[in-house]
Design a protein around this motif. Structure first.
Motif, short mmCIF file in Angstrom:
data_model
loop_
_atom_site.label_atom_id
_atom_site.label_comp_id
_atom_site.label_asym_id
_atom_site.label_seq_id
_atom_site.Cartn_x
_atom_site.Cartn_y
_atom_site.Cartn_z
N PRO A 13 88.66 -23.32 107.65
CA PRO A 13 89.04 -23.95 106.38
C PRO A 13 90.54 -24.10 106.19
CG PRO A 13 88.29 -21.69 106.02
CD PRO A 13 87.98 -22.03 107.44
N TRP A 14 91.32 -23.24 106.80
CA TRP A 14 92.77 -23.30 106.58
C TRP A 14 93.41 -24.40 107.43
CZ3 TRP A 14 91.48 -21.33 102.61
CH2 TRP A 14 90.65 -20.22 102.53
N ALA A 15 92.78 -24.74 108.53
CA ALA A 15 93.21 -25.94 109.26
C ALA A 15 92.94 -27.17 108.41
CB ALA A 15 92.49 -26.04 110.60
N MET A 16 91.82 -27.18 107.70
CA MET A 16 91.54 -28.27 106.78
C MET A 16 92.56 -28.30 105.66
SD MET A 16 88.06 -29.09 104.58
CE MET A 16 88.45 -27.97 103.22
N ASP A 42 98.68 -39.11 96.24
CA ASP A 42 99.35 -38.37 95.18
C ASP A 42 98.68 -37.04 94.90
OD1 ASP A 42 101.26 -40.50 94.42
OD2 ASP A 42 99.43 -41.58 93.87
N LEU A 43 97.37 -37.00 95.06
CA LEU A 43 96.60 -35.78 94.84
C LEU A 43 95.48 -35.71 95.87
CD1 LEU A 43 95.43 -34.33 91.46
CD2 LEU A 43 93.87 -34.42 93.39
N VAL A 44 95.38 -34.57 96.52
CA VAL A 44 94.32 -34.36 97.52
C VAL A 44 93.54 -33.12 97.10
CG1 VAL A 44 93.79 -33.89 99.94
CG2 VAL A 44 95.71 -35.39 99.35
N TYR A 45 92.23 -33.23 97.04
CA TYR A 45 91.44 -32.07 96.65
C TYR A 45 90.18 -31.97 97.49
CZ TYR A 45 87.60 -34.44 94.21
OH TYR A 45 86.49 -35.18 93.92
N SER A 46 89.64 -30.77 97.52
CA SER A 46 88.37 -30.51 98.18
C SER A 46 87.57 -29.56 97.31
CB SER A 46 88.59 -29.91 99.56
OG SER A 46 87.36 -29.58 100.18
N SER A 47 86.33 -29.91 97.05
CA SER A 47 85.47 -29.12 96.17
C SER A 47 84.26 -28.61 96.95
CB SER A 47 85.01 -29.99 94.99
OG SER A 47 84.10 -29.29 94.18
N ASN A 48 84.17 -27.28 97.09
CA ASN A 48 83.01 -26.65 97.72
C ASN A 48 82.76 -27.16 99.14
OD1 ASN A 48 82.27 -25.10 95.35
ND2 ASN A 48 81.65 -27.04 94.45
N VAL A 49 83.83 -27.26 99.91
CA VAL A 49 83.73 -27.70 101.30
C VAL A 49 84.25 -26.63 102.26
CG1 VAL A 49 84.53 -29.41 103.00
CG2 VAL A 49 83.93 -30.14 100.69
N ALA A 50 85.29 -25.89 101.87
CA ALA A 50 85.94 -24.95 102.77
C ALA A 50 84.97 -23.95 103.39
CB ALA A 50 87.06 -24.21 102.04
N GLU A 51 83.96 -23.54 102.62
CA GLU A 51 83.00 -22.57 103.14
C GLU A 51 82.03 -23.18 104.14
OE1 GLU A 51 81.08 -23.89 99.14
OE2 GLU A 51 83.08 -23.68 100.03
N HIS A 52 82.11 -24.50 104.35
CA HIS A 52 81.21 -25.18 105.26
C HIS A 52 81.88 -25.62 106.57
CE1 HIS A 52 78.14 -25.15 102.20
NE2 HIS A 52 78.95 -25.76 101.35
N VAL A 53 83.13 -25.27 106.76
CA VAL A 53 83.83 -25.62 108.00
C VAL A 53 84.30 -24.35 108.69
CG1 VAL A 53 84.54 -27.88 107.15
CG2 VAL A 53 86.05 -25.93 106.82
#
Length: 252
Positions: free
Chosen positions: A131-134, A117-128
Motif C-alpha cells: 500500500p505504501w508504494a501505492m 489537484d487532489l488524489v485520494y483512495s478509499s478502502n483500497v490500501a488493504e487490498h494491495v
C-alpha cells in the motif's frame, strides 16, 4: 484546524453509514451511493479547511474507483473526476459507465507527474500487497500544493476481516477466509493473502511521517464522530478502536 471537517463528523452520520454497510454485499447501491456522497463531502471539507477553496474546477483522481458510484457526487461539486481501477469487472458493475475512467494499477498509475489537484483512495490500501508504494504513486501524480488523501480499513478494527466476520480475523486471516469458505461454499470476495492484507494504523502513520516531498497535515478516524478522533493518538488502542484511518498529505 479542520473546522469544516470536524463539523460534519457527527454521531448521526456515523450511525447512518454503519446502517448502510449491511447492504454492501446484497444491494451495493444502497451502500455505495451514500458512501460516495459522504466521500465527496469529506474531501470538500478537507479542501476548504486546508487550502481555503472548494472542489469546483479541481482535477480529482480516485485510485480504485470501483463501479463508479462516486462520479455523480463529485460532478455535483463541480470537480473533474477521473477514476482508475485495475479490475474491469468492477468498472462494469451495476452497468455504470464513467466518462474518462481509466483501467490501471494504483501501484503504477498511468498519469504524468503533478497531474491532479487532489488524489485520494478509499478502502483500497488493504487490498494491495504494497500500500505504501501505492501511496508514493498517489503523491507522484499530485500537483504541488495539492492534497493526497489515503483512507483504509485497519486490520485489527472490527471490520478488518471485511465480509468474513467481525471476530474471525482476530484468530487469523487464514482462519477467517477458510471459515467463510466452509460456511458459504465459496471463497469470500476479499481473500486474505491475495486481495486482503493486514494493514495497521502504525504502518500508515510511519509512512506518512517519513515520505519525502510532502507534509502530513491531518490524521483521523474516518467514520468516527469528531469527539472520538483522539483515538488516533494512542498506540495500540488505535489499532482496535479506529476502524478506518484517514491520512492527509499536502505535497510540497
Amino acid at each position: 484546524m479542520l473546522s469544516a471537517t470536524r463539523q460534519r463528523a457527527t454521531l448521526r452520520r456515523s450511525w447512518t453509514l454503519l446502517r448502510a454497510l449491511r447492504h454492501e454485499q446484497t444491494t451495493p447501491e444502497k451502500f455505495y451511493r451514500p458512501l460516495a456522497r459522504d466521500t465527496a463531502s469529506l474531501l470538500e471539507a478537507l479542501h476548504r479547511d486546508l487550502l481555503g477553496t472548494s472542489l469546483r474546477g479541481r482535477r480529482v483522481l480516485d485510485v480504485g474507483g470501483g463501479p463508479g458510484y462516486f462520479a455523480d457526487a463529485f460532478a455535483a461539486r463541480g470537480a473533474t473526476y477521473v477514476p482508475v481501477e485495475p479490475d474491469v469487472g468492477e468498472m462494469a458493475a451495476a452497468g455504470i459507465t464513467v466518462p474518462g475512467a481509466v483501467r490501471g494499477s494504483g501501484l503504477d498509475l498511468p498519469f504524468r507527474d503533478d497531474a491532479f489537484d487532489l488524489v485520494y483512495s478509499s478502502n483500497v490500501a488493504e487490498h494491495v500487497p504494497d500500500p505504501w508504494a501505492m501511496g508514493d504513486e498517489m503523491l507522484r501524480v499530485t500537483g504541488p500544493g495539492g492534497l493526497c488523501v489515503l483512507s483504509y480499513t485497519v486490520w485489527l478494527g472490527p471490520f478488518g476481516g471485511h465480509e468474513t466476520g467481525v471476530w474471525e480475523h482476530y484468530v487469523g486471516g487464514d482462519f477467517a477466509r477458510d471459515r467463510y469458505t466452509a460456511r458459504h461454499g465459496r471463497e469470500p470476495k476479499n481473500v486474505f493473502g491475495r486481495s486482503l492484507f493486514a494493514v495497521s494504523c502504525a504502518d500508515g502513520l510511519r509512512w506518512a511521517r517519513s515520505v519525502a516531498g510532502a507534509e502530513l497535515v491531518a490524521t483521523f478516524p474516518r467514520y468516527h464522530p469528531s469527539w472520538a478522533w483522539w483515538l488516533v493518538r494512542v498506540p495500540l488502542l488505535r489499532e482496535f478502536g479506529v476502524s478506518n484511518l484517514v491520512v492527509v498529505l499536502r505535497k510540497n
